[in-house]
Design a protein around this motif. Structure first.
Motif, short mmCIF file in Angstrom:
data_model
loop_
_atom_site.label_atom_id
_atom_site.label_comp_id
_atom_site.label_asym_id
_atom_site.label_seq_id
_atom_site.Cartn_x
_atom_site.Cartn_y
_atom_site.Cartn_z
N ARG A 167 0.84 -1.21 0.00
CA ARG A 167 0.00 0.00 0.00
C ARG A 167 0.87 1.26 0.00
NH1 ARG A 167 -5.41 1.11 1.39
NH2 ARG A 167 -5.73 3.32 0.95
N THR A 170 2.73 1.55 -3.50
CA THR A 170 1.91 2.01 -4.62
C THR A 170 1.47 3.46 -4.44
OG1 THR A 170 -0.02 1.02 -3.54
CG2 THR A 170 1.09 -0.28 -5.22
N ASN A 171 1.20 3.87 -3.20
CA ASN A 171 0.80 5.25 -2.95
C ASN A 171 1.92 6.24 -3.30
OD1 ASN A 171 -1.72 4.52 -2.08
ND2 ASN A 171 -1.28 4.74 0.10
N ARG A 521 -11.12 1.24 4.41
CA ARG A 521 -11.84 0.76 3.24
C ARG A 521 -12.94 1.74 2.82
NH1 ARG A 521 -8.04 -1.17 2.79
NH2 ARG A 521 -7.34 -3.34 2.87
N ASP A 524 -11.31 4.60 1.10
CA ASP A 524 -10.92 4.26 -0.28
C ASP A 524 -12.11 4.35 -1.22
OD1 ASP A 524 -8.34 3.81 0.47
OD2 ASP A 524 -8.51 1.63 0.60
N ASN A 540 -6.83 6.13 -6.49
CA ASN A 540 -7.90 5.46 -5.75
C ASN A 540 -8.87 4.73 -6.68
OD1 ASN A 540 -7.49 6.45 -2.83
ND2 ASN A 540 -7.39 8.35 -4.00
N ARG A 543 -7.08 1.77 -8.08
CA ARG A 543 -7.01 0.70 -7.09
C ARG A 543 -8.33 -0.05 -7.01
NH1 ARG A 543 -5.99 3.55 -2.84
NH2 ARG A 543 -3.72 3.44 -2.95
N ARG A 547 -8.95 -3.94 -7.88
CA ARG A 547 -9.53 -4.82 -6.87
C ARG A 547 -10.75 -5.57 -7.45
NH1 ARG A 547 -10.67 -1.52 -1.77
NH2 ARG A 547 -8.38 -1.52 -1.73
N LYS A 569 -10.18 -8.23 3.03
CA LYS A 569 -9.19 -7.68 3.96
C LYS A 569 -9.79 -7.51 5.35
CE LYS A 569 -5.22 -5.80 5.03
NZ LYS A 569 -3.99 -6.61 5.08
#
Length: 623
Positions: A167, A170-171, A521, A524, A540, A543, A547, A569
């Motif tokens: 996380r 990638t951010n 979550r 996000d 975002n 992502r 997902r 998660k």
């Protein structure tokens, strides 16, 4: 503590003296040291049949040094390295000196002993070149480039990629790429041009009546290998000072991804030197630029391919649980070797492989396999790191034939690499902060610039240079060692006090609670929705799209008995919290006091229910 110190000293003597004693006896017709129960004399001439000695009489026992010499020395090296690291953990030095510096100093001691032993060996044999490190034992007494790149570096990179905070990575990927690509190019170009200017001005002194000159291509070959931050050194130093996650991932991520730039520049300028400056054509330069995209993206592709293949294989490995860890290690190593085979970025390949395979492999393997993989990776990484730093110290003193000291070149290289690193970080952070929500502060900029440590990769690359093509190799070799030792000892030893003095935010080790995971979550989803409403596709929304694609297609293909869950998660966090509560209850009360029928039901029903299997089997093992 004293016993550990004495043990380390004894192991040091054994590791160094064993090959030394053997090298002294090499010239005496390769005699095998014989042990007799009766007092018989060793025959003056021995007849051999192939590789075996022809026996003239029966011997009850004998020592066969040449049968086991290399494996024995390697085993002693490993034991010695672990004892040194263990002794260091009990000392008070770890508060003031990084472990890597202690290991390098240990290598200096061993290197000094090797030099003394070499002098004794050459004096006895009458041949000045008959030294210990010129014999068949050079591979176990020096940091050979093949040993480093093919055996010692992969475990460290595998562990780094497998336990990478995805996380955070990638951010901050855009900023990391800015430092890794643009920053490395900036350092390589500025250092190379500055060193060439110093050479043209005649500031490198003279060798007799001839002024020392370093060609344009040679300067850039050297700057390409000395400008990149070393991932092994960064790991060793930054893991000890415990800076915050963002600062750590920026420096470590840069050190990982700049491998592609370093590989391209190094191979390009090395090839240009071989072609000759006067014979270069425009197409050679264009191909050199294009090779960056091939090396970097090719390494990522190979790593991702092997990562997905590993996930597929582990999906069907549940019938033989004991071999599950084998696939993880061997497939990752195959990704590394395949990238090397195709002249791609092997570091990016194995890191990508580890990052891609982990979320799928962890759902396919058992809890025991997970524990085996975790501690095996950390053990191999720690051991490789220890051996690298000891070998670095040994090779610094033993590779005397490759040294040529040039005070001006060493001084200017040290100044240029230090100054341009700071200048590069300043303007790159200024550019990155224009688009970052979480700004890089001035204190963090200083630590990022000061933490640009060089290490074994630069040392191994300069050792690979061919002296007949790069005529200034000996000057480069000595200068590289000085830069590596300066950054490791001076910057590595002072960065921790500077972090404390500047009050740089430290890492806070904290496992997220259920509420924190739910909030993350929800946050996000909200941010992704806002980006879609505004018509701006940011990280975002990307992502969320990934997902969705992962849950709908990839996990169904790569995870055994996959059951679609809207947000797995959160369920994982719930399972971990439940396990923690159960563990705390057992510690307090000793047992759950479950009946045999209930226990068997939980083992058979819950333990085999796909996604719950890994976590529940660990919890139920104590029932």
């Amino acid at each position: 503590m004293k016993s550990l110190t004495w043990t380390a000293m004894v192991m040091c003597a054994v590791v160094v003296l064993l090959p030394g004693v053997a090298s002294v006896t090499e010239d005496s017709a390769d005699l095998v040291i014989e042990m007799y129960l009766n007092e018989t004399e060793i025959p003056e001439t021995l007849e051999h049949c192939g590789d075996h000695e022809r026996m003239t009489e029966f011997k009850v026992a004998r020592l066969q040094w040449h049968e086991v010499d290399i494996p024995l020395i390697i085993a002693l090296w490993i034991i010695f390295a672990t004892i040194v690291r263990l002794a260091f953990s009990f000392s008070s030095l770890e508060k003031y000196i990084p472990e890597s510096c202690i290991l390098i100093c240990t290598g200096f001691v061993i290197g000094g002993i090797v030099l003394i032993l070499s002098a004794v060996t050459s004096s006895k044999s009458g041949h000045p070149n008959d030294t210990v490190h010129s014999t068949r034992y050079a591979g176990v007494l020096q940091l050979e480039s093949e040993l480093f790149f093919l055996f010692l570096l992969p475990p460290i990179m595998l562990e780094a990629g497998y336990f990478m905070p995805v996380r955070a990575f990638t951010n901050n990927l855009a900023t990391i790429l800015l430092f890794a690509v643009i920053g490395t190019l900036f350092n390589a170009v500025t250092v190379g041009l500055s060193l060439f200017a110093v050479s043209e001005f005649g500031w490198l002194g003279s060798d007799g009546n001839e002024t020392i000159r370093v060609s344009f291509l040679e300067c850039f070959t050297f700057s390409s290998l000395i400008s990149a931050v070393d991932p092994v050194a960064v790991l060793a130093v930054f893991e000890e000072i415990h800076v915050n996650q963002v600062l750590y991932i920026l420096v470590f991520g840069e050190s990982l991804l700049n491998d592609a730039v370093t590989v391209v520049l190094y191979r390009m300028f090395e090839t240009f030197n071989e072609i000759g400056q006067d014979n270069l054509q425009t197409k050679d330069i264009i191909f050199g630029i294009l090779s960056f995209f091939v090396v970097s993206l090719g390494g990522v592709f190979v790593g991702a391919l092997f990562g997905f293949l590993t996930a597929v294989i582990t999906r069907f490995a549940h019938h033989v649980r004991v071999i599950e860890p084998v696939f993880v290690f061997v497939m990752s190593y195959l990704a590394y070797l395949t990238a090397e085979l195709l002249s791609l970025s092997s570091i990016m390949s194995i890191v990508t492989c580890a990052m891609v395979m982990k979320p799928y492999v962890e759902r396919n393997i058992s809890q025991k396999s997970h524990t085996t993989i975790k501690y095996s990776m950390k053990m191999l990484s720690s051991l490789s790191e220890t051996i690298i730093f000891i070998f670095l110290g040994v090779s610094t003193l033993t590779e005397t034939d490759n040294h040529q000291w040039n005070t001006s070149f060493v001084f200017f290289t040290l100044i240029f690499t230090f100054v341009y690193r700071f200048l590069g970080v300043i303007w790159q952070c200024f550019l990155a902060n224009r688009y970052r929500l979480l700004k890089i502060k001035s204190k963090e900029k200083f630590i990022m610039a000061y933490g640009g440590i060089r290490g074994a990769i630069a040392f191994s690359l300069v050792a690979l240079l061919c002296e007949t093509i790069v005529l200034s190799k000996k000057i480069f070799f000595t200068t590289t060692i000085v830069i590596v030792m300066f950054t490791m000892f001076v910057q590595g030893m002072t960065i921790k006090p500077l972090v404390n003095k500047l009050h740089v935010k430290k890492e806070e080790k904290h496992k997220p609670s259920m509420n924190e995971e739910i909030f993350a979550r929800v946050n996000d989803h909200i941010l992704a929705g806002m980006e879609l409403i505004l018509g701006h596709e940011g990280r975002n929304s990307v992502r969320e799209q990934w997902r969705h694609f992962d849950n709908k297609f990839l996990k169904k293909l790569l995870i055994r008995d996959y059951k679609a869950v809207s947000d797995p998660k959160i369920l994982d966090v719930y399972q971990k919290l439940t396990e923690k509560d159960a563990t705390d209850y057992i510690k307090e009360h000793g047992t759950f006091h479950l009946s045999a029928s209930v226990s068997n039901f939980l083992r058979t029903e819950i333990g085999g229910s796909g996604m719950l299997h890994n976590s529940s089997s660990a919890s139920l093992s104590g029932i």
